[in-house]
Scaffold this active site. Structure first.
Site, PDB file in Angstrom:
ATOM      1  N   ASP A  21       0.822  -1.205   0.000  1.00 60.69           N
ATOM      2  CA  ASP A  21       0.000   0.000   0.000  1.00 60.69           C
ATOM      3  C   ASP A  21       0.860   1.261   0.000  1.00 60.69           C
ATOM      4  OD1 ASP A  21      -2.336   1.486   0.083  1.00 60.69           O
ATOM      5  OD2 ASP A  21      -2.485   1.421   2.267  1.00 60.69           O
ATOM      6  N   HIS A  38       2.884   3.114  -8.992  1.00 57.69           N
ATOM      7  CA  HIS A  38       2.675   1.681  -9.210  1.00 57.69           C
ATOM      8  C   HIS A  38       3.906   1.037  -9.855  1.00 57.69           C
ATOM      9  CE1 HIS A  38      -1.380   1.814  -7.783  1.00 57.69           C
ATOM     10  NE2 HIS A  38      -1.763   2.676  -8.707  1.00 57.69           N
ATOM     11  N   LEU A 131      10.999 -20.260  -2.602  1.00 58.93           N
ATOM     12  CA  LEU A 131       9.877 -19.494  -2.087  1.00 58.93           C
ATOM     13  C   LEU A 131       8.575 -19.824  -2.819  1.00 58.93           C
ATOM     14  CD1 LEU A 131       8.800 -17.006  -0.391  1.00 58.93           C
ATOM     15  CD2 LEU A 131       9.379 -15.617  -2.406  1.00 58.93           C
TER      16      LEU A 131
END
Length: 236
Positions: A21, A38, A131
């Site tokens: 965020d 972004h 991961l």
């Protein structure tokens, strides 16, 4: 500064979830269009994902686009989708990083080319052993639970047979451990409809740092804080 304890002394969360965020506010502070925020946030995402893989984290789930984000201006939504396409295309160059990618959310409404790229990325990384990277796209916690209930009803499971485990196995995260640590930068203090079932016993870490400014050292600070939490799970 980075975490000072010896690696063997540190308790690494098994599953970290991040609400990415602050991209728009980061851009506004610099008199840039929101799209620039972004783009910067997408770079941070890649850096943090690689760092999590490097330190041996098992699961990382990031909130990339919510079911509510469609309400944003059309040009902003289109810009986010372009970034998603770019990431999916660019991901071909990082197969040697041994990261298994999965997308969580209602993907049915996405453009056909994006869905095809998602399928290609999931298939291409399914045998990775590093991961487990989950990217939540068009995701909402309430929507996820609603869909799970509908699927349970469709399968004809009797009410007395519906358990927490049954519900968990009908969520997007089925087969994964629940997140034990949720990180939200940007100065907001809410879940925003993110993993609301799975986060029942998660620890939280909030920060005023805007997501594009979030660095591995901030992740280490958060993990340091996690190591000082007393997780009782309802016990004494």
């Amino acid at each position: 500064m980075f975490f000072k304890k010896k690696q063997t002394e540190r308790v690494l969360p098994r599953h970290i979830a991040i609400i990415m965020d602050g991209n728009g506010r980061w851009a506004k502070k610099r008199s840039l269009p929101r799209s620039a925020g972004h783009v910067a946030g997408a770079k941070t995402f890649k850096d943090i994902a690689r760092y999590c893989n490097k330190i041996g984290l098992e699961y990382l789930t990031v909130y990339a686009f919510s079911t509510e984000n469609w309400k944003r201006p059309k040009d902003e939504v289109e810009g986010i989708m372009r970034l998603l396409r770019d990431y999916l295309i660019d991901a071909e160059n990082f197969k040697d990083e041994n990261i298994k990618v999965k997308f969580l959310g209602n993907l049915e409404v996405l453009d056909e080319d994006i869905k095809a790229l998602i399928k290609k990325n999931e298939e291409g990384s399914k045998n990775a052993t590093g991961l487990n990277l989950n990217i939540a796209i068009n995701y909402g916690g309430k929507d996820e639970i609603t869909r799970a209930v509908r699927d349970i009803v469709k399968e004809g499971i009797k009410s007395e047979d519906i358990t927490e485990e049954v519900i968990s196995q009908h969520l997007y995260t089925k087969g994964m451990p629940d997140p034990d640590f949720i990180i939200r930068p940007s100065g907001e203090y809410r879940l925003s409809n993110y993993l609301i079932w799975q986060s029942a016993y998660a620890e939280y870490w909030f920060s005023d740092i805007l997501w594009p400014d979030f660095k591995p050292r901030h992740l280490e600070q958060a993990i340091d804080e996690f190591n000082h939490r007393n997780r009782r799970f309802g016990g004494v």
